[in-house]
Design a protein around this motif. Structure first.
Motif, short mmCIF file in Angstrom:
data_model
loop_
_atom_site.label_atom_id
_atom_site.label_comp_id
_atom_site.label_asym_id
_atom_site.label_seq_id
_atom_site.Cartn_x
_atom_site.Cartn_y
_atom_site.Cartn_z
N ALA A 188 0.75 -1.13 0.05
CA ALA A 188 -0.02 0.04 -0.04
C ALA A 188 0.77 1.24 -0.12
O ALA A 188 0.49 2.20 -0.74
CB ALA A 188 -0.91 0.02 1.14
N VAL A 189 1.87 1.23 0.82
CA VAL A 189 2.82 2.21 1.05
C VAL A 189 3.59 2.67 -0.39
O VAL A 189 3.45 3.79 -1.04
CB VAL A 189 3.81 2.27 2.03
CG1 VAL A 189 4.99 3.44 2.04
CG2 VAL A 189 3.04 2.32 3.27
N LEU A 190 4.06 1.76 -0.88
CA LEU A 190 4.82 1.57 -2.28
C LEU A 190 3.90 2.24 -3.41
O LEU A 190 4.19 2.81 -4.11
CB LEU A 190 5.57 0.15 -2.66
CG LEU A 190 6.43 -0.34 -1.82
CD1 LEU A 190 7.19 -1.36 -2.19
CD2 LEU A 190 7.51 0.85 -1.75
N ALA A 191 2.67 1.54 -3.49
CA ALA A 191 1.86 1.82 -4.80
C ALA A 191 1.43 3.30 -4.41
O ALA A 191 1.14 3.93 -5.49
CB ALA A 191 0.42 0.97 -4.41
N LEU B 158 -6.83 7.82 -0.92
CA LEU B 158 -7.72 7.05 -0.39
C LEU B 158 -7.76 5.67 -0.87
O LEU B 158 -7.98 4.84 -0.16
CB LEU B 158 -9.03 7.69 -0.69
CG LEU B 158 -10.45 6.99 -0.37
CD1 LEU B 158 -10.61 6.93 1.05
CD2 LEU B 158 -11.55 7.69 -1.06
N PHE B 159 -7.57 5.67 -2.16
CA PHE B 159 -7.63 4.14 -2.69
C PHE B 159 -6.45 3.39 -2.55
O PHE B 159 -6.59 2.09 -2.12
CB PHE B 159 -8.03 4.53 -4.44
CG PHE B 159 -8.10 2.83 -4.93
CD1 PHE B 159 -9.39 2.44 -4.87
CD2 PHE B 159 -7.26 2.25 -5.52
CE1 PHE B 159 -9.70 1.16 -5.66
CE2 PHE B 159 -7.34 1.03 -6.19
CZ PHE B 159 -8.55 0.62 -6.18
N TYR B 160 -5.28 3.73 -2.37
CA TYR B 160 -4.07 3.14 -2.55
C TYR B 160 -3.45 2.73 -1.03
O TYR B 160 -2.77 2.05 -0.73
CB TYR B 160 -3.01 3.41 -3.37
CG TYR B 160 -3.26 3.12 -4.92
CD1 TYR B 160 -3.19 2.09 -5.37
CD2 TYR B 160 -3.57 4.32 -5.61
CE1 TYR B 160 -3.47 1.78 -6.64
CE2 TYR B 160 -3.88 4.18 -6.80
CZ TYR B 160 -3.83 2.78 -7.55
OH TYR B 160 -4.14 2.52 -8.80
N LEU B 161 -4.14 3.77 -0.19
CA LEU B 161 -3.36 3.78 1.17
C LEU B 161 -4.35 3.28 2.21
O LEU B 161 -4.33 2.62 3.09
CB LEU B 161 -2.53 4.99 1.39
CG LEU B 161 -1.89 5.04 2.77
CD1 LEU B 161 -0.67 4.15 3.05
CD2 LEU B 161 -1.08 6.59 3.17
N VAL B 162 -5.27 4.52 2.49
CA VAL B 162 -6.38 4.42 3.34
C VAL B 162 -7.17 3.00 3.29
O VAL B 162 -7.26 2.32 4.42
CB VAL B 162 -7.24 5.59 3.14
CG1 VAL B 162 -8.38 5.34 4.11
CG2 VAL B 162 -6.30 6.77 3.55
N PRO C 92 -6.78 0.11 1.72
CA PRO C 92 -6.01 -1.18 2.00
C PRO C 92 -5.64 -1.29 3.77
O PRO C 92 -5.48 -2.38 4.21
CB PRO C 92 -4.79 -1.17 1.23
CG PRO C 92 -5.10 -0.34 0.10
CD PRO C 92 -6.20 0.78 0.59
N MET C 93 -5.20 -0.05 4.19
CA MET C 93 -4.83 -0.17 5.57
C MET C 93 -5.86 -0.31 6.64
O MET C 93 -5.81 -0.79 7.71
CB MET C 93 -4.15 1.18 5.91
CG MET C 93 -2.83 1.42 5.27
SD MET C 93 -1.71 0.07 5.42
CE MET C 93 -1.37 0.38 7.21
N LEU D 284 -2.99 -3.81 -5.91
CA LEU D 284 -1.72 -3.09 -5.34
C LEU D 284 -0.49 -3.73 -6.16
O LEU D 284 0.39 -2.89 -6.85
CB LEU D 284 -1.52 -3.64 -4.01
CG LEU D 284 -2.56 -2.59 -3.29
CD1 LEU D 284 -2.08 -3.07 -1.46
CD2 LEU D 284 -2.16 -1.23 -3.15
N LEU D 285 -0.53 -4.89 -6.72
CA LEU D 285 0.51 -5.54 -7.25
C LEU D 285 0.32 -5.04 -8.91
O LEU D 285 1.29 -4.87 -9.42
CB LEU D 285 0.46 -7.02 -7.34
CG LEU D 285 0.86 -7.85 -6.05
CD1 LEU D 285 0.68 -9.56 -6.26
CD2 LEU D 285 2.26 -7.42 -5.77
#
Length: 347
Positions: free
Chosen positions: A71-74, A96-100, A102-103, A136-137
């Motif tokens: 999530a952080v890398l994406a 929102l989509f790539y960090l919040v 997934p976390m 994410l991948l």
């Protein structure tokens, strides 16, 4: 072989084939939309089973760290891409989509691990944790090379599979696990015992296949995915973003892989590298469907499951050889009946 044994093997093969149906449908879905043969699909199914087993043993699944790092890398990659394109206004949406999002499951699993969690909640947490992995991948690995050849995408996909297998060994260790059965019911039909778990697997395959049919036939997002699968350039001209449809395909693929892992974990001992054979056998079903036809893929996957069941009865040492050998006539038939042309390259 008696008729009772044949009936028992057929039932067992149908249950196994139903698992391959879910995985194969996900492989075909992702390939038709993105041109990526997603080799790590089986690994995601195995990670789901192992994550569920870790929660069952009151341990923190290693996939928590995997999802957090991805999530952080994406997020960093997407933010840098938006800044280069002069689209800084879209950064909050990317966060929102790539960090919040997934976390959120990461945090929930972090706080819930170690406690007495009922089975339904464990399943929900395992599925929620696994769901972001494929999208994410995609953002980190496949989207930067989305315009590459199918061979390049396949090579990267294979390399990603080996990376995930190594991480699986690190996260879960070499021991195999089985999870608690979803149901212990057993029915006797015609003198043949049929386990409730097998029925549940078949019902799940039917339900999710029906949901996919309804999604593609009656929703705008599904029709966008179908349009992208048919013609990526035409979809772009109609205002459909292949990146967005690809993300939806990977989300659905993660869901199918997760459900497969949940269903197979109580009946098969799962190891960190079990996903490879799962994905490979499902890929045989996908090849039978030509990587384009969902109904033929489902039928082919059921046939693979039944063939594997009978092959294991006849010679367990050669069951894998027998199953994979059907690829030869299928590929020959596809080669003779398909028109050969150079791969289309989007300008």
């Amino acid at each position: 072989m008696t008729s009772d044994i044949a009936a028992f093997l057929t039932i067992d093969g149908i249950a196994t084939g139903a698992i391959y149906v879910l995985i194969a449908l996900g492989i075909v879905l992702i390939f038709t939309v993105t041109r990526v043969i997603f080799v790590p699909f089986g690994d995601i199914a195995a990670f789901t089973a192992l994550s569920l087993a870790a929660l069952e043993m009151k341990q923190l699944p290693g996939t928590v760290g995997l999802v957090a790092v991805l999530a952080v890398l994406a997020t960093l990659v997407e933010t840098a891409s938006l800044l280069r394109a002069g689209k800084a206004r879209q950064i909050p949406h990317a966060l929102l989509f790539y960090l919040v999002l997934p976390m959120i499951p990461v945090a929930l699993v972090w706080f819930a691990a170690g406690g007495d969690i009922p089975l339904p909640l464990r399943i929900v947490l395992a599925l929620a944790l696994i769901l972001p992995i494929a999208p994410l991948l995609d953002r980190l690995v496949f989207r930067p090379i989305a315009d590459g050849t199918v061979l390049l995408l396949l090579t990267v996909s294979v390399a990603l599979h080996f990376a995930l297998v190594g991480l699986g060994l690190l996260f879960f260790g070499p021991e195999g696990v089985r999870t608690e059965a979803l149901t212990d019911a057993v029915w006797i039909v015609g003198g043949i015992p049929i386990g409730g778990q097998s029925i549940l697997i078949v019902v799940a395959a039917i339900v999710f296949s029906g949901l996919l049919f309804a999604f593609f036939g009656f929703t705008l997002a599904g029709k966008s995915l179908h349009a992208t699968a048919v013609n990526r350039t035409g979809a772009r001209l109609m205002g459909i973003r292949p990146e967005r449809t690809g993300t939806i395909a990977y989300l659905l693929g993660s869901l199918l892989a997760g459900v497969s892992g949940i269903l197979i974990a109580p009946v098969n001992t799962m190891f960190y590298d079990s996903g490879f054979l799962l994905g490979l056998k499902a890929f045989v079903g996908a090849i039978i469907g030509g990587l384009v036809s969902f109904p033929v893929t489902a039928i082919g996957s059921l046939c693979v499951g039944i063939l594997e069941s009978f092959a294991a009865f006849q010679s367990s040492a050669f069951k894998e050889v027998i199953v994979f050998s059907i690829l030869i006539p299928v590929l020959l038939w596809r080669s003779y009946t398909s028109a050969h042309r150079e791969e289309d390259i989007d300008e």
